[in-house]
Design a protein around this motif. Sequence first.
Motif, PDB file in Angstrom:
ATOM      1  N   VAL A  29       0.723  -1.108   0.037  1.00  0.00           N
ATOM      2  CA  VAL A  29       0.138  -0.010   0.063  1.00  0.00           C
ATOM      3  C   VAL A  29       1.020   1.316   0.128  1.00  0.00           C
ATOM      4  N   HIS A  30       0.462   2.216  -0.753  1.00  0.00           N
ATOM      5  CA  HIS A  30       1.302   3.535  -0.907  1.00  0.00           C
ATOM      6  C   HIS A  30       0.284   4.773  -0.318  1.00  0.00           C
ATOM      7  N   GLY A  31      -0.471   5.345  -1.456  1.00  0.00           N
ATOM      8  CA  GLY A  31      -1.212   6.407  -1.030  1.00  0.00           C
ATOM      9  C   GLY A  31      -2.390   5.776  -0.184  1.00  0.00           C
ATOM     10  N   GLY A  32      -2.840   4.647  -0.730  1.00  0.00           N
ATOM     11  CA  GLY A  32      -4.138   4.075   0.093  1.00  0.00           C
ATOM     12  C   GLY A  32      -5.261   4.588  -0.805  1.00  0.00           C
ATOM     13  N   THR A  33      -5.014   5.485  -1.863  1.00  0.00           N
ATOM     14  CA  THR A  33      -6.518   6.104  -2.559  1.00  0.00           C
ATOM     15  C   THR A  33      -7.247   4.857  -3.162  1.00  0.00           C
ATOM     16  N   ASP A  34      -6.576   3.909  -4.029  1.00  0.00           N
ATOM     17  CA  ASP A  34      -7.328   2.834  -4.125  1.00  0.00           C
ATOM     18  C   ASP A  34      -7.699   1.694  -3.110  1.00  0.00           C
ATOM     19  N   LEU A  98      -4.581  16.260 -13.787  1.00  0.00           N
ATOM     20  CA  LEU A  98      -6.152  16.008 -13.632  1.00  0.00           C
ATOM     21  C   LEU A  98      -6.759  15.034 -12.892  1.00  0.00           C
ATOM     22  N   ILE A  99      -5.945  14.243 -12.113  1.00  0.00           N
ATOM     23  CA  ILE A  99      -6.412  12.971 -11.449  1.00  0.00           C
ATOM     24  C   ILE A  99      -6.975  13.653 -10.155  1.00  0.00           C
ATOM     25  N   GLY A 100      -8.329  12.915  -9.935  1.00  0.00           N
ATOM     26  CA  GLY A 100      -8.946  13.154  -8.522  1.00  0.00           C
ATOM     27  C   GLY A 100      -8.998  14.567  -8.154  1.00  0.00           C
ATOM     28  N   ASN A 106      -1.997  14.607  -3.831  1.00  0.00           N
ATOM     29  CA  ASN A 106      -1.043  14.458  -2.744  1.00  0.00           C
ATOM     30  C   ASN A 106      -0.578  13.122  -2.301  1.00  0.00           C
ATOM     31  N   ARG A 107      -1.567  12.290  -2.256  1.00  0.00           N
ATOM     32  CA  ARG A 107      -1.269  10.674  -1.842  1.00  0.00           C
ATOM     33  C   ARG A 107      -1.126   9.799  -2.671  1.00  0.00           C
ATOM     34  N   GLY A 108      -1.905   9.854  -3.892  1.00  0.00           N
ATOM     35  CA  GLY A 108      -1.819   8.780  -4.808  1.00  0.00           C
ATOM     36  C   GLY A 108      -0.712   8.826  -5.505  1.00  0.00           C
ATOM     37  N   THR A 109      -0.031   7.692  -5.887  1.00  0.00           N
ATOM     38  CA  THR A 109       1.190   7.529  -6.387  1.00  0.00           C
ATOM     39  C   THR A 109       1.146   7.070  -7.930  1.00  0.00           C
ATOM     40  N   LEU A 110       2.318   7.098  -8.606  1.00  0.00           N
ATOM     41  CA  LEU A 110       2.332   6.292  -9.916  1.00  0.00           C
ATOM     42  C   LEU A 110       2.304   4.963  -9.904  1.00  0.00           C
ATOM     43  N   GLY A 111       3.035   4.317  -8.832  1.00  0.00           N
ATOM     44  CA  GLY A 111       3.223   2.966  -8.734  1.00  0.00           C
ATOM     45  C   GLY A 111       1.756   2.393  -8.355  1.00  0.00           C
ATOM     46  N   GLY A 112       1.106   3.137  -7.452  1.00  0.00           N
ATOM     47  CA  GLY A 112      -0.433   2.621  -7.099  1.00  0.00           C
ATOM     48  C   GLY A 112      -1.312   2.668  -8.421  1.00  0.00           C
ATOM     49  N   LEU A 114      -0.466   2.177 -11.550  1.00  0.00           N
ATOM     50  CA  LEU A 114      -0.106   1.293 -12.446  1.00  0.00           C
ATOM     51  C   LEU A 114      -0.400  -0.137 -11.886  1.00  0.00           C
ATOM     52  N   ALA A 115      -0.217  -0.229 -10.738  1.00  0.00           N
ATOM     53  CA  ALA A 115      -0.453  -1.582 -10.281  1.00  0.00           C
ATOM     54  C   ALA A 115      -1.806  -1.907  -9.798  1.00  0.00           C
ATOM     55  N   ASN A 116      -2.704  -0.957  -9.808  1.00  0.00           N
ATOM     56  CA  ASN A 116      -4.240  -0.856  -9.472  1.00  0.00           C
ATOM     57  C   ASN A 116      -4.793  -1.553 -10.977  1.00  0.00           C
ATOM     58  N   ALA A 117      -4.141  -0.970 -11.967  1.00  0.00           N
ATOM     59  CA  ALA A 117      -4.504  -1.789 -13.342  1.00  0.00           C
ATOM     60  C   ALA A 117      -5.653  -1.437 -13.793  1.00  0.00           C
ATOM     61  N   PRO A 119      -8.512   0.159 -16.447  1.00  0.00           N
ATOM     62  CA  PRO A 119      -8.198   0.434 -17.831  1.00  0.00           C
ATOM     63  C   PRO A 119      -8.474   1.921 -17.965  1.00  0.00           C
ATOM     64  N   ALA A 120      -8.934   2.650 -16.964  1.00  0.00           N
ATOM     65  CA  ALA A 120      -9.212   4.363 -16.959  1.00  0.00           C
ATOM     66  C   ALA A 120      -8.011   4.959 -16.247  1.00  0.00           C
ATOM     67  N   ALA A 121      -6.830   4.165 -15.760  1.00  0.00           N
ATOM     68  CA  ALA A 121      -5.716   4.642 -15.134  1.00  0.00           C
ATOM     69  C   ALA A 121      -5.313   5.861 -15.851  1.00  0.00           C
ATOM     70  N   ASP A 122      -5.380   7.117 -15.277  1.00  0.00           N
ATOM     71  CA  ASP A 122      -4.757   8.436 -16.274  1.00  0.00           C
ATOM     72  C   ASP A 122      -3.301   8.292 -16.553  1.00  0.00           C
ATOM     73  N   ASP A 163       6.933  -9.299  -6.152  1.00  0.00           N
ATOM     74  CA  ASP A 163       7.648  -8.129  -6.743  1.00  0.00           C
ATOM     75  C   ASP A 163       6.939  -7.082  -6.098  1.00  0.00           C
ATOM     76  N   LEU A 164       7.526  -5.994  -6.419  1.00  0.00           N
ATOM     77  CA  LEU A 164       7.199  -4.640  -6.248  1.00  0.00           C
ATOM     78  C   LEU A 164       7.521  -3.658  -7.435  1.00  0.00           C
ATOM     79  N   VAL A 165       6.377  -2.903  -7.822  1.00  0.00           N
ATOM     80  CA  VAL A 165       6.738  -1.949  -8.530  1.00  0.00           C
ATOM     81  C   VAL A 165       7.710  -0.835  -8.210  1.00  0.00           C
ATOM     82  N   GLU A 182      -5.762  14.037 -23.248  1.00  0.00           N
ATOM     83  CA  GLU A 182      -7.165  14.567 -23.000  1.00  0.00           C
ATOM     84  C   GLU A 182      -7.925  13.478 -22.353  1.00  0.00           C
ATOM     85  N   ARG A 183      -8.811  13.855 -21.718  1.00  0.00           N
ATOM     86  CA  ARG A 183      -9.805  12.988 -20.806  1.00  0.00           C
ATOM     87  C   ARG A 183     -11.349  13.649 -20.637  1.00  0.00           C
ATOM     88  N   LEU A 184     -12.096  12.718 -20.464  1.00  0.00           N
ATOM     89  CA  LEU A 184     -13.540  13.180 -20.292  1.00  0.00           C
ATOM     90  C   LEU A 184     -13.908  12.468 -19.030  1.00  0.00           C
TER      91      LEU A 184
HETATM   92  C1  LIG Z   1     -12.104  10.326  -5.143  1.00  0.00           C
HETATM   93  C2  LIG Z   1     -10.908   9.643  -6.197  1.00  0.00           C
HETATM   94  C3  LIG Z   1     -10.748  10.137  -7.275  1.00  0.00           C
HETATM   95  C4  LIG Z   1      -9.669   9.514  -8.192  1.00  0.00           C
HETATM   96  N1  LIG Z   1      -9.490   9.962  -9.442  1.00  0.00           N
HETATM   97  C5  LIG Z   1      -8.585   9.244 -10.218  1.00  0.00           C
HETATM   98  C6  LIG Z   1      -8.354   9.648 -11.518  1.00  0.00           C
HETATM   99  O1  LIG Z   1      -9.020  10.901 -11.797  1.00  0.00           O
HETATM  100  N2  LIG Z   1      -7.706   9.119 -12.223  1.00  0.00           N
HETATM  101  C7  LIG Z   1      -7.096   8.000 -11.800  1.00  0.00           C
HETATM  102  O2  LIG Z   1      -6.267   7.255 -12.756  1.00  0.00           O
HETATM  103  N3  LIG Z   1      -7.072   7.486 -10.601  1.00  0.00           N
HETATM  104  C8  LIG Z   1      -8.025   8.003  -9.961  1.00  0.00           C
HETATM  105  N4  LIG Z   1      -8.231   7.465  -8.540  1.00  0.00           N
HETATM  106  C9  LIG Z   1      -7.457   6.130  -8.262  1.00  0.00           C
HETATM  107  C10 LIG Z   1      -6.432   6.448  -7.467  1.00  0.00           C
HETATM  108  O3  LIG Z   1      -6.399   7.612  -6.732  1.00  0.00           O
HETATM  109  C11 LIG Z   1      -4.883   6.340  -8.251  1.00  0.00           C
HETATM  110  O4  LIG Z   1      -5.224   5.009  -8.774  1.00  0.00           O
HETATM  111  C12 LIG Z   1      -3.836   6.447  -7.537  1.00  0.00           C
HETATM  112  O5  LIG Z   1      -2.733   6.465  -8.294  1.00  0.00           O
HETATM  113  C13 LIG Z   1      -3.299   5.079  -6.718  1.00  0.00           C
HETATM  114  O6  LIG Z   1      -2.143   5.364  -5.902  1.00  0.00           O
HETATM  115  P1  LIG Z   1      -1.832   4.820  -4.459  1.00  0.00           P
HETATM  116  O7  LIG Z   1      -0.557   5.155  -4.121  1.00  0.00           O
HETATM  117  O8  LIG Z   1      -2.891   5.394  -3.628  1.00  0.00           O
HETATM  118  O9  LIG Z   1      -2.309   3.422  -4.399  1.00  0.00           O
HETATM  119  P2  LIG Z   1      -2.851   2.342  -3.314  1.00  0.00           P
HETATM  120  O10 LIG Z   1      -4.141   2.422  -2.793  1.00  0.00           O
HETATM  121  O11 LIG Z   1      -1.769   2.291  -2.021  1.00  0.00           O
HETATM  122  O12 LIG Z   1      -2.493   0.561  -4.067  1.00  0.00           O
HETATM  123  C14 LIG Z   1      -3.374   0.600  -5.389  1.00  0.00           C
HETATM  124  C15 LIG Z   1      -2.810  -0.914  -5.876  1.00  0.00           C
HETATM  125  O13 LIG Z   1      -1.637  -0.844  -6.103  1.00  0.00           O
HETATM  126  C16 LIG Z   1      -0.889  -1.664  -5.073  1.00  0.00           C
HETATM  127  N5  LIG Z   1       0.450  -1.149  -5.196  1.00  0.00           N
HETATM  128  C17 LIG Z   1       0.818   0.285  -4.537  1.00  0.00           C
HETATM  129  N6  LIG Z   1       1.972   0.667  -4.855  1.00  0.00           N
HETATM  130  C18 LIG Z   1       2.636  -0.495  -5.410  1.00  0.00           C
HETATM  131  C19 LIG Z   1       3.971  -0.936  -5.804  1.00  0.00           C
HETATM  132  N7  LIG Z   1       4.996   0.057  -5.678  1.00  0.00           N
HETATM  133  N8  LIG Z   1       4.292  -1.970  -6.088  1.00  0.00           N
HETATM  134  C20 LIG Z   1       3.582  -3.194  -6.314  1.00  0.00           C
HETATM  135  N9  LIG Z   1       2.032  -2.930  -5.589  1.00  0.00           N
HETATM  136  C21 LIG Z   1       1.572  -1.690  -5.418  1.00  0.00           C
HETATM  137  C22 LIG Z   1      -1.510  -2.012  -4.110  1.00  0.00           C
HETATM  138  O14 LIG Z   1      -1.529  -3.302  -3.623  1.00  0.00           O
HETATM  139  C23 LIG Z   1      -3.111  -1.968  -4.544  1.00  0.00           C
HETATM  140  O15 LIG Z   1      -3.505  -3.166  -5.034  1.00  0.00           O
HETATM  141  C24 LIG Z   1      -9.286   8.198  -7.684  1.00  0.00           C
HETATM  142  C25 LIG Z   1      -9.381   7.752  -6.528  1.00  0.00           C
HETATM  143  C26 LIG Z   1     -10.367   8.281  -5.632  1.00  0.00           C
HETATM  144  C27 LIG Z   1     -10.494   7.820  -4.378  1.00  0.00           C
END
Ligand SMILES: Cc1cc2nc3c(=O)[nH]c(=O)nc-3n(C[C@H](O)[C@H](O)[C@H](O)COP(=O)(O)OP(=O)(O)OC[C@H]3O[C@@H](n4cnc5c(N)ncnc54)[C@H](O)[C@@H]3O)c2cc1C
Length: 288
Positions: A29-34, A98-100, A106-112, A114-117, A119-122, A163-165, A182-184
Amino acid sequence: MTAPRFARPRTLDEALALLAADPEGWTPVHGGTDLLVRMRMGMAAPRGLLDLTGIPGFGDIRVEDGQVVIGAGATHAALAADERVRTHAPALARAAGLIGSPAIRNRGTLGGNLANASPAADTVPPLFVVGAEVALRGPDGVRWVPIEDFASGPGRTVRGATDLVVAVRFPAQGREVRSAFERLGTRKALAISKVSVAVAARVEADGTLREVRVALGAVAPTVIRARETEGVLEGAVWGGEVARAACDAVRREARPITDLRAGEAYRREMCGVLLERAVATIVDGSRS
Ligand SMILES: Cc1cc2nc3c(=O)[nH]c(=O)nc-3n(C[C@H](O)[C@H](O)[C@H](O)COP(=O)(O)OP(=O)(O)OC[C@H]3O[C@@H](n4cnc5c(N)ncnc54)[C@H](O)[C@@H]3O)c2cc1C
Protein backbone atom coordinates in the motif's frame (compact mmCIF):
# COMPACT_ATOMS: atom_id res chain seq x y z
CA MET A 1 -13.38 -8.82 9.61
CA THR A 2 -10.10 -8.91 11.60
CA ALA A 3 -7.87 -5.87 11.19
CA PRO A 4 -4.87 -6.57 8.96
CA ARG A 5 -1.39 -6.58 10.48
CA PHE A 6 0.80 -3.67 9.46
CA ALA A 7 4.48 -3.19 8.54
CA ARG A 8 6.31 -0.02 7.51
CA PRO A 9 9.75 -1.12 6.28
CA ARG A 10 12.58 1.44 6.28
CA THR A 11 14.33 0.08 3.18
CA LEU A 12 13.33 -1.49 -0.10
CA ASP A 13 15.32 -4.62 0.77
CA GLU A 14 13.35 -4.97 4.01
CA ALA A 15 10.06 -4.61 2.13
CA LEU A 16 11.11 -7.21 -0.46
CA ALA A 17 12.25 -9.63 2.26
CA LEU A 18 8.90 -9.43 4.06
CA LEU A 19 7.07 -10.00 0.77
CA ALA A 20 9.35 -12.92 -0.23
CA ALA A 21 8.79 -14.63 3.14
CA ASP A 22 4.98 -14.44 2.93
CA PRO A 23 3.73 -13.27 -0.51
CA GLU A 24 0.05 -13.96 0.20
CA GLY A 25 0.24 -12.37 3.64
CA TRP A 26 1.24 -8.86 2.57
CA THR A 27 -0.48 -6.39 0.26
CA PRO A 28 1.59 -3.36 -0.72
CA VAL A 29 0.00 0.00 0.00
CA HIS A 30 1.31 3.45 -0.80
CA GLY A 31 -1.20 6.31 -0.96
CA GLY A 32 -4.06 3.95 -0.13
CA THR A 33 -6.41 5.92 -2.41
CA ASP A 34 -7.41 2.78 -4.28
CA LEU A 35 -6.78 0.03 -1.76
CA LEU A 36 -8.43 1.61 1.28
CA VAL A 37 -11.53 2.45 -0.77
CA ARG A 38 -11.74 -1.18 -1.95
CA MET A 39 -11.30 -2.43 1.62
CA ARG A 40 -14.06 -0.15 2.85
CA MET A 41 -16.35 -1.42 0.08
CA GLY A 42 -15.60 -5.03 1.04
CA MET A 43 -13.80 -5.67 -2.28
CA ALA A 44 -10.40 -6.34 -0.65
CA ALA A 45 -9.46 -7.92 2.67
CA PRO A 46 -5.66 -7.99 2.98
CA ARG A 47 -4.11 -10.06 5.76
CA GLY A 48 -1.29 -7.56 6.08
CA LEU A 49 -0.60 -4.04 4.81
CA LEU A 50 2.95 -3.44 3.60
CA ASP A 51 3.22 0.33 3.81
CA LEU A 52 5.80 1.63 1.31
CA THR A 53 5.80 5.26 2.51
CA GLY A 54 8.82 4.80 4.80
CA ILE A 55 11.30 3.87 2.03
CA PRO A 56 13.64 6.81 1.40
CA GLY A 57 13.90 7.99 -2.21
CA PHE A 58 11.07 5.70 -3.41
CA GLY A 59 9.43 8.62 -5.22
CA ASP A 60 12.56 10.29 -6.61
CA ILE A 61 12.58 11.58 -10.17
CA ARG A 62 15.87 11.81 -12.10
CA VAL A 63 17.29 11.98 -15.61
CA GLU A 64 20.18 9.61 -16.27
CA ASP A 65 21.73 8.07 -19.40
CA GLY A 66 19.14 9.74 -21.61
CA GLN A 67 16.19 8.35 -19.63
CA VAL A 68 13.72 9.95 -17.27
CA VAL A 69 13.43 7.58 -14.28
CA ILE A 70 10.49 8.05 -11.90
CA GLY A 71 10.29 6.20 -8.60
CA ALA A 72 7.03 4.30 -8.04
CA GLY A 73 6.31 6.39 -4.96
CA ALA A 74 6.15 9.69 -6.88
CA THR A 75 2.80 11.31 -6.16
CA HIS A 76 0.58 12.71 -8.90
CA ALA A 77 1.16 16.20 -7.45
CA ALA A 78 4.93 15.72 -7.80
CA LEU A 79 4.59 14.48 -11.40
CA ALA A 80 2.38 17.40 -12.37
CA ALA A 81 4.83 19.94 -10.94
CA ASP A 82 8.14 18.39 -12.02
CA GLU A 83 9.97 20.37 -14.71
CA ARG A 84 11.66 17.24 -16.15
CA VAL A 85 8.34 15.43 -16.52
CA ARG A 86 6.73 18.56 -18.02
CA THR A 87 9.58 18.82 -20.54
CA HIS A 88 9.99 15.21 -21.59
CA ALA A 89 6.44 13.90 -21.13
CA PRO A 90 3.97 16.81 -21.02
CA ALA A 91 1.10 14.35 -21.45
CA LEU A 92 2.07 12.58 -18.22
CA ALA A 93 2.35 15.84 -16.28
CA ARG A 94 -1.06 16.92 -17.56
CA ALA A 95 -2.70 13.57 -16.79
CA ALA A 96 -1.28 13.57 -13.25
CA GLY A 97 -2.56 17.12 -12.73
CA LEU A 98 -6.11 16.09 -13.71
CA ILE A 99 -6.37 13.10 -11.36
CA GLY A 100 -8.97 13.25 -8.57
CA SER A 101 -8.62 16.24 -6.25
CA PRO A 102 -5.61 17.93 -4.60
CA ALA A 103 -5.89 15.49 -1.67
CA ILE A 104 -5.88 12.46 -3.99
CA ARG A 105 -2.97 13.88 -6.00
CA ASN A 106 -0.96 14.44 -2.82
CA ARG A 107 -1.42 10.82 -1.66
CA GLY A 108 -1.91 8.76 -4.82
CA THR A 109 1.22 7.46 -6.53
CA LEU A 110 2.37 6.42 -9.97
CA GLY A 111 3.14 2.90 -8.71
CA GLY A 112 -0.34 2.55 -7.23
CA ASN A 113 -1.98 3.81 -10.42
CA LEU A 114 -0.07 1.19 -12.46
CA ALA A 115 -0.41 -1.73 -10.05
CA ASN A 116 -4.14 -1.11 -9.71
CA ALA A 117 -4.43 -1.79 -13.48
CA SER A 118 -7.64 0.10 -14.13
CA PRO A 119 -8.31 0.53 -17.87
CA ALA A 120 -9.14 4.14 -16.92
CA ALA A 121 -5.86 4.82 -15.05
CA ASP A 122 -4.88 8.26 -16.28
CA THR A 123 -1.09 7.93 -16.16
CA VAL A 124 -1.07 4.90 -18.46
CA PRO A 125 -1.99 6.33 -21.93
CA PRO A 126 0.75 9.00 -21.59
CA LEU A 127 3.25 6.29 -20.62
CA PHE A 128 2.21 4.24 -23.69
CA VAL A 129 2.95 7.11 -26.08
CA VAL A 130 6.37 7.92 -24.62
CA GLY A 131 7.41 4.24 -24.84
CA ALA A 132 7.79 3.71 -21.08
CA GLU A 133 8.96 0.60 -19.25
CA VAL A 134 8.01 -0.48 -15.73
CA ALA A 135 10.62 -1.82 -13.29
CA LEU A 136 9.54 -4.80 -11.20
CA ARG A 137 11.91 -5.75 -8.40
CA GLY A 138 11.73 -9.12 -6.69
CA PRO A 139 14.08 -11.58 -4.99
CA ASP A 140 15.93 -12.19 -8.30
CA GLY A 141 16.55 -8.52 -9.07
CA VAL A 142 14.96 -6.01 -11.42
CA ARG A 143 13.21 -6.68 -14.72
CA TRP A 144 11.95 -3.95 -17.04
CA VAL A 145 8.58 -4.63 -18.67
CA PRO A 146 7.26 -2.54 -21.60
CA ILE A 147 4.23 -0.61 -20.34
CA GLU A 148 2.11 -2.18 -23.09
CA ASP A 149 2.75 -5.64 -21.57
CA PHE A 150 2.29 -4.64 -17.94
CA ALA A 151 -1.51 -4.86 -17.48
CA SER A 152 -3.07 -8.10 -18.70
CA GLY A 153 -6.70 -7.22 -17.93
CA PRO A 154 -8.78 -5.08 -15.59
CA GLY A 155 -7.08 -5.28 -12.17
CA ARG A 156 -4.49 -7.76 -13.47
CA THR A 157 -0.79 -7.23 -14.19
CA VAL A 158 2.31 -9.32 -14.85
CA ARG A 159 3.64 -8.39 -11.38
CA GLY A 160 4.59 -11.51 -9.43
CA ALA A 161 3.47 -11.93 -5.81
CA THR A 162 7.00 -11.23 -4.55
CA ASP A 163 7.59 -8.20 -6.82
CA LEU A 164 7.16 -4.53 -6.15
CA VAL A 165 6.75 -1.87 -8.81
CA VAL A 166 9.82 0.26 -8.15
CA ALA A 167 10.15 2.67 -11.09
CA VAL A 168 9.13 3.76 -14.56
CA ARG A 169 11.49 5.01 -17.27
CA PHE A 170 11.19 6.53 -20.74
CA PRO A 171 13.52 8.32 -23.16
CA ALA A 172 14.31 11.97 -22.32
CA GLN A 173 13.26 13.39 -25.68
CA GLY A 174 13.07 17.03 -24.69
CA ARG A 175 10.67 19.10 -26.73
CA GLU A 176 11.64 17.28 -29.92
CA VAL A 177 8.77 14.82 -29.48
CA ARG A 178 5.64 16.48 -28.11
CA SER A 179 2.88 14.69 -26.24
CA ALA A 180 -0.63 15.64 -25.16
CA PHE A 181 -3.39 14.09 -23.03
CA GLU A 182 -7.13 14.69 -23.05
CA ARG A 183 -9.76 13.05 -20.89
CA LEU A 184 -13.46 13.14 -20.29
CA GLY A 185 -14.70 12.71 -16.74
CA THR A 186 -17.33 14.09 -14.41
CA ARG A 187 -15.26 16.72 -12.64
CA LYS A 188 -17.69 17.54 -9.83
CA ALA A 189 -17.97 13.88 -8.88
CA LEU A 190 -14.16 13.44 -8.80
CA ALA A 191 -14.85 10.58 -11.16
CA ILE A 192 -12.27 8.58 -13.09
CA SER A 193 -12.07 9.00 -16.87
CA LYS A 194 -14.90 7.88 -19.14
CA VAL A 195 -12.52 8.12 -22.09
CA SER A 196 -8.94 9.34 -22.40
CA VAL A 197 -6.59 9.87 -25.32
CA ALA A 198 -2.83 10.45 -25.35
CA VAL A 199 -0.84 11.34 -28.46
CA ALA A 200 2.89 11.82 -29.08
CA ALA A 201 4.54 12.99 -32.29
CA ARG A 202 7.42 14.94 -33.73
CA VAL A 203 6.28 17.83 -35.91
CA GLU A 204 8.55 18.78 -38.84
CA ALA A 205 8.97 22.39 -39.95
CA ASP A 206 6.32 21.99 -42.68
CA GLY A 207 3.86 20.46 -40.16
CA THR A 208 4.42 16.81 -41.12
CA LEU A 209 3.78 14.45 -38.20
CA ARG A 210 6.38 11.76 -37.52
CA GLU A 211 6.79 8.95 -34.95
CA VAL A 212 3.10 9.22 -34.09
CA ARG A 213 1.77 7.21 -31.16
CA VAL A 214 -1.83 7.21 -29.98
CA ALA A 215 -3.16 5.44 -26.87
CA LEU A 216 -6.74 5.17 -25.60
CA GLY A 217 -7.91 4.74 -22.00
CA ALA A 218 -11.23 3.40 -20.67
CA VAL A 219 -12.38 2.01 -24.02
CA ALA A 220 -11.07 -1.58 -23.73
CA PRO A 221 -10.16 -4.03 -20.92
CA THR A 222 -6.71 -2.40 -20.79
CA VAL A 223 -5.27 0.79 -22.24
CA ILE A 224 -4.65 0.19 -25.98
CA ARG A 225 -2.54 1.61 -28.82
CA ALA A 226 -4.61 2.93 -31.76
CA ARG A 227 -2.33 1.72 -34.54
CA GLU A 228 -4.68 2.35 -37.48
CA THR A 229 -5.04 5.96 -36.33
CA GLU A 230 -1.27 6.23 -35.99
CA GLY A 231 -0.97 4.99 -39.60
CA VAL A 232 -3.35 7.68 -40.84
CA LEU A 233 -1.40 10.44 -39.05
CA GLU A 234 2.14 9.23 -39.78
CA GLY A 235 3.76 11.39 -42.47
CA ALA A 236 0.63 13.55 -42.80
CA VAL A 237 -0.09 17.20 -42.06
CA TRP A 238 -2.92 17.69 -39.56
CA GLY A 239 -6.19 19.21 -40.81
CA GLY A 240 -9.11 18.68 -43.22
CA GLU A 241 -9.26 15.20 -44.73
CA VAL A 242 -6.46 13.83 -42.50
CA ALA A 243 -8.27 14.92 -39.33
CA ARG A 244 -11.53 13.36 -40.53
CA ALA A 245 -9.83 10.08 -41.48
CA ALA A 246 -7.94 9.94 -38.16
CA CYS A 247 -11.10 10.57 -36.13
CA ASP A 248 -12.96 7.88 -38.11
CA ALA A 249 -10.09 5.47 -37.47
CA VAL A 250 -9.93 6.13 -33.74
CA ARG A 251 -13.69 5.62 -33.39
CA ARG A 252 -13.32 2.27 -35.19
CA GLU A 253 -10.40 1.18 -33.03
CA ALA A 254 -12.02 1.93 -29.66
CA ARG A 255 -13.72 -1.11 -28.10
CA PRO A 256 -15.81 0.59 -25.40
CA ILE A 257 -18.57 -0.89 -23.29
CA THR A 258 -21.65 0.73 -21.85
CA ASP A 259 -21.50 1.06 -18.06
CA LEU A 260 -22.75 3.39 -15.34
CA ARG A 261 -20.33 6.11 -16.37
CA ALA A 262 -21.03 6.35 -20.13
CA GLY A 263 -22.58 4.59 -23.12
CA GLU A 264 -20.65 2.72 -25.80
CA ALA A 265 -21.61 5.05 -28.68
CA TYR A 266 -20.85 8.19 -26.67
CA ARG A 267 -17.42 6.88 -25.66
CA ARG A 268 -16.62 6.01 -29.29
CA GLU A 269 -17.69 9.47 -30.46
CA MET A 270 -15.64 11.19 -27.77
CA CYS A 271 -12.48 9.36 -28.85
CA GLY A 272 -12.57 11.42 -32.04
CA VAL A 273 -13.19 14.67 -30.19
CA LEU A 274 -10.35 14.05 -27.72
CA LEU A 275 -7.99 12.97 -30.51
CA GLU A 276 -8.62 16.26 -32.33
CA ARG A 277 -7.86 18.24 -29.17
CA ALA A 278 -4.70 16.30 -28.41
CA VAL A 279 -3.23 16.53 -31.92
CA ALA A 280 -4.11 20.24 -32.11
CA THR A 281 -2.22 20.79 -28.82
CA ILE A 282 0.86 19.08 -30.26
CA VAL A 283 0.74 20.97 -33.56
CA ASP A 284 0.14 24.33 -31.81
CA GLY A 285 2.88 23.61 -29.24
CA SER A 286 5.40 22.93 -31.98
CA ARG A 287 4.91 26.48 -33.28
CA SER A 288 5.55 28.18 -29.91
C1 LIG B 1 -11.88 10.23 -5.09
C2 LIG B 1 -10.92 9.50 -5.99
C3 LIG B 1 -10.64 10.03 -7.24
C4 LIG B 1 -9.75 9.37 -8.09
N1 LIG B 1 -9.50 9.91 -9.31
C5 LIG B 1 -8.67 9.28 -10.18
C6 LIG B 1 -8.43 9.81 -11.48
O1 LIG B 1 -8.95 10.86 -11.86
N2 LIG B 1 -7.61 9.11 -12.31
C7 LIG B 1 -6.99 7.94 -11.93
O2 LIG B 1 -6.24 7.37 -12.71
N3 LIG B 1 -7.19 7.43 -10.69
C8 LIG B 1 -8.00 8.07 -9.81
N4 LIG B 1 -8.24 7.54 -8.56
C9 LIG B 1 -7.59 6.27 -8.19
C10 LIG B 1 -6.27 6.41 -7.37
O3 LIG B 1 -6.19 7.63 -6.71
C11 LIG B 1 -5.03 6.25 -8.25
O4 LIG B 1 -5.07 5.02 -8.94
C12 LIG B 1 -3.72 6.29 -7.44
O5 LIG B 1 -2.65 6.50 -8.32
C13 LIG B 1 -3.44 5.04 -6.62
O6 LIG B 1 -2.18 5.18 -5.99
P1 LIG B 1 -2.00 4.82 -4.45
O7 LIG B 1 -0.57 5.05 -4.12
O8 LIG B 1 -3.00 5.54 -3.61
O9 LIG B 1 -2.32 3.26 -4.49
P2 LIG B 1 -2.77 2.29 -3.30
O10 LIG B 1 -4.21 2.46 -3.01
O11 LIG B 1 -1.81 2.39 -2.18
O12 LIG B 1 -2.54 0.88 -4.06
C14 LIG B 1 -3.30 0.55 -5.21
C15 LIG B 1 -2.92 -0.87 -5.65
O13 LIG B 1 -1.58 -0.90 -6.07
C16 LIG B 1 -0.79 -1.78 -5.26
N5 LIG B 1 0.48 -1.07 -5.08
C17 LIG B 1 0.68 0.21 -4.68
N6 LIG B 1 1.98 0.55 -4.78
C18 LIG B 1 2.62 -0.54 -5.25
C19 LIG B 1 3.98 -0.84 -5.59
N7 LIG B 1 4.96 0.09 -5.50
N8 LIG B 1 4.29 -2.08 -6.04
C20 LIG B 1 3.31 -3.02 -6.17
N9 LIG B 1 2.02 -2.80 -5.88
C21 LIG B 1 1.68 -1.58 -5.43
C22 LIG B 1 -1.60 -2.01 -4.00
O14 LIG B 1 -1.35 -3.29 -3.46
C23 LIG B 1 -3.02 -1.89 -4.54
O15 LIG B 1 -3.41 -3.11 -5.13
C24 LIG B 1 -9.11 8.17 -7.68
C25 LIG B 1 -9.38 7.65 -6.39
C26 LIG B 1 -10.27 8.31 -5.55
C27 LIG B 1 -10.54 7.73 -4.20
